[in-house]
Structure formats: structure tokens, C-alpha cells
Design a protein around this motif. Structure first.
Motif, PDB file in Angstrom:
ATOM      1  N   LYS A  57       6.567   6.759   3.417  1.00 45.55           N
ATOM      2  CA  LYS A  57       5.722   7.647   4.408  1.00 45.55           C
ATOM      3  C   LYS A  57       6.271   9.140   3.823  1.00 45.55           C
ATOM      4  O   LYS A  57       7.444   9.290   3.459  1.00 45.55           O
ATOM      5  CB  LYS A  57       6.016   7.343   5.814  1.00 45.55           C
ATOM      6  N   GLU A 101       7.440   4.163  -7.831  1.00 45.24           N
ATOM      7  CA  GLU A 101       7.044   3.046  -6.935  1.00 45.24           C
ATOM      8  C   GLU A 101       7.709   3.148  -5.549  1.00 45.24           C
ATOM      9  O   GLU A 101       6.914   3.075  -4.483  1.00 45.24           O
ATOM     10  CB  GLU A 101       7.362   1.705  -7.561  1.00 45.24           C
ATOM     11  N   SER A 144       0.924  -1.275   0.035  1.00 45.26           N
ATOM     12  CA  SER A 144       0.033  -0.219   0.081  1.00 45.26           C
ATOM     13  C   SER A 144       0.847   1.214   0.062  1.00 45.26           C
ATOM     14  O   SER A 144       1.984   1.166   0.174  1.00 45.26           O
ATOM     15  CB  SER A 144      -0.863  -0.094   1.223  1.00 45.26           C
ATOM     16  N   GLU A 145       0.266   2.231  -0.302  1.00 44.78           N
ATOM     17  CA  GLU A 145       0.927   3.604  -0.120  1.00 44.78           C
ATOM     18  C   GLU A 145       1.548   4.070   1.210  1.00 44.78           C
ATOM     19  O   GLU A 145       0.701   3.729   2.155  1.00 44.78           O
ATOM     20  CB  GLU A 145       0.060   4.782  -0.892  1.00 44.78           C
ATOM     21  N   GLY A 146       2.557   4.742   1.350  1.00 47.56           N
ATOM     22  CA  GLY A 146       3.035   5.160   2.565  1.00 47.56           C
ATOM     23  C   GLY A 146       3.240   4.413   3.612  1.00 47.56           C
ATOM     24  O   GLY A 146       2.880   4.784   4.526  1.00 47.56           O
ATOM     25  N   LYS A 183       8.909   5.814  -4.096  1.00 48.46           N
ATOM     26  CA  LYS A 183       8.199   6.958  -3.707  1.00 48.46           C
ATOM     27  C   LYS A 183       6.822   6.743  -3.111  1.00 48.46           C
ATOM     28  O   LYS A 183       6.429   7.344  -2.098  1.00 48.46           O
ATOM     29  CB  LYS A 183       8.025   8.157  -4.622  1.00 48.46           C
ATOM     30  N   ARG A 184       6.136   6.025  -3.699  1.00 50.26           N
ATOM     31  CA  ARG A 184       4.753   5.781  -3.457  1.00 50.26           C
ATOM     32  C   ARG A 184       4.556   5.141  -2.165  1.00 50.26           C
ATOM     33  O   ARG A 184       3.624   5.353  -1.244  1.00 50.26           O
ATOM     34  CB  ARG A 184       4.106   4.660  -4.597  1.00 50.26           C
ATOM     35  N   VAL A 185       5.386   4.065  -1.869  1.00 51.50           N
ATOM     36  CA  VAL A 185       5.429   3.304  -0.658  1.00 51.50           C
ATOM     37  C   VAL A 185       5.822   3.626   0.550  1.00 51.50           C
ATOM     38  O   VAL A 185       6.020   3.451   1.773  1.00 51.50           O
ATOM     39  CB  VAL A 185       5.606   1.739  -0.807  1.00 51.50           C
ATOM     40  N   ASN A 210      11.254  11.931   1.029  1.00 52.09           N
ATOM     41  CA  ASN A 210      10.150  11.919   0.009  1.00 52.09           C
ATOM     42  C   ASN A 210       9.254  13.270   1.006  1.00 52.09           C
ATOM     43  O   ASN A 210       9.497  13.931   1.963  1.00 52.09           O
ATOM     44  CB  ASN A 210       9.240  10.672   0.880  1.00 52.09           C
TER      45      ASN A 210
END
Length: 229
Positions: free
Chosen positions: A121, A115, A91-93, A117-119, A229
Motif C-alpha cells: 500500500k 513486485e 493485486s496492487e497495493g 513494491k507493487r503489492v 513505499n
């Protein structure tokens, strides 16, 4: 590498990994993704040293099987996941830190970096050790290296930095290491988890890799990229 079960194939090995992690704020609440974990040498070290939540991901089943065997023998509660960095099964973050040691170059860079960066936090950190082109090569030489290592391209430091910035990481810092390896410290040595009945072809490939390392030592370098991030 899967056949030989190489524990730390990236430049600097475990000694460099220890140095990088010692600079970060890590405690029992930290969530770390070891992306491209291989046989799990780094993941095992992190779990033992920091007692934090470690997730180990690799696309290679043989590598992951050897990592699981390692974790089982150490009674280490590390979560393992088979999957690609180009389409992370998370999932994200959810991660505070992603550690990527000589991984991105072997993937579609345009997919893997976003990808990661997406996961991460908000304010999470990507630590990436990647090969860089220090000097220009002829098209023929470049093609030979690219084909042998199975990478799509070899990027310069500035090209890497641009890619991380395009992915909208807030801060991207680059560091060139001249790490003096302590060869007398067995804890920093590369470990191997050998498969049975290794074909001669794989020893020839390993020999060719050592040859390339020597011939192109002033051309192929590496950098640490720290992306916030």
C-alpha cells in the motif's frame, strides 16, 4: 531446508523477527505478507501476537504443506499461497507490511524487489533481512559460496541499497544488528518439522553449511533493510 523443515533459517532467527516487528505499528487492521514463509514459524507468531491478517507465501510445496499443518494445529486463520516473489499472485497495493527474511537473494532480485513494491500500500513498509558481503573474496571463493547456496550473487550493503532506491522506494534505511541470542529462551529456538527417511546427503549438506558459516563468519554478514513505499 524443506526436508529438515527449518522454522527460522535467517540470521537472528525468531528473536530478531520479534524485535523488528515490535518497532512497527501493527494492530488488527494491519495486513502482512510473510514472503518465503517456510514452515510458518514467523507467520504463526505474528497471527498470535498481533491478531492481524497474515498471508503466507512460499514457492516450495513441502514447506507450505508443513506451514499449513502448523496453522491447522494452532487453529490459526492464516491464508497460504504457493507462488514466487518474482511474480506475486496478488493485486496492487494490498499489504501494509511485507516481511522477507533471507528470501530476495535466492530469487531474481530485479523482479522480486519491484513486485514487493507493487503489492505494498502507499506508505507500506518492506522489512528485508539479507546476506551482505562484508569483505572482498577471491573469484574462486565467491563462486564456491554462490554455487553452494544457489544464489545468483552476493551483494554489498551499498549494492542492496541502490537496488531498493532504483525500485523507487521513498525511504531506505539500513541497520546492522549485533543481536545477542538468548539461548535459554526456548521460544526463540529454531524449530524443525522433519520429513521421514532423510537421506544422508542432506545431513552432509547441512554440515557443509555449518562449515561455511564458521569459515566465512567475518566475510558474510547481514543487514535489515527497511523500505517505505
Amino acid at each position: 531446508m524443506a526436508i529438515f523443515g527449518v522454522g527460522g533459517a535467517h540470521p537472528g532467527g525468531l528473536q530478531l523477527t520479534k524485535e523488528l516487528l515490535s518497532r512497527e505499528k501493527i494492530d488488527e487492521t494491519t495486513s502482512i505478507l510473510d514472503a518465503g514463509c517456510g514452515t510458518g514459524q514467523t507467520s504463526a507468531y505474528i497471527a498470535e501476537q498481533y491478531r492481524c491478517k497474515v498471508t503466507s507465501l512460499d514457492c516450495n510445496k513441502l514447506m507450505l504443506d508443513k506451514a499449513r499443518q502448523r496453522f491447522l494445529s494452532l487453529h490459526s486463520p492464516i491464508e497460504t499461497q504457493q507462488g514466487s516473489t518474482e511474480n506475486l499472485p496478488f493485486s496492487e497495493g494490498i499489504f501494509d507490511i511485507i516481511l522477507s527474511e533471507s528470501v530476495i537473494s535466492f530469487t531474481d532480485v530485479s523482479l522480486t524487489i519491484p513486485e514487493f513494491k507493487r503489492v505494498l500500500k502507499p506508505n507500506g513498509v518492506l522489512l528485508a533481512i539479507e546476506m551482505v558481503l562484508e569483505k572482498s573474496l577471491s573469484e574462486e571463493e565467491l563462486k564456491t559460496i554462490v554455487n553452494f547456496y544457489g544464489v545468483s550473487q552476493i551483494l554489498t550493503e551499498n549494492e542492496w541499497k541502490t537496488l531498493f532506491q532504483r525500485a523507487k522506494f521513498k525511504q531506505v534505511s539500513v541497520e546492522k544488528f549485533n543481536l545477542q541470542i538468548d539461548e535459554n529462551n526456548v521460544q526463540n529456538a529454531t524449530d524443525f518439522s522433519l520429513s521421514e527417511n532423510i537421506d544422508d546427503e542432506f545431513f552432509e549438506i547441512l554440515e557443509k553449511h555449518m562449515h561455511f558459516t564458521k569459515v566465512y563468519k567475518d566475510v558474510l554478514g547481514f543487514r535489515l533493510f527497511r523500505c517505505c513505499n
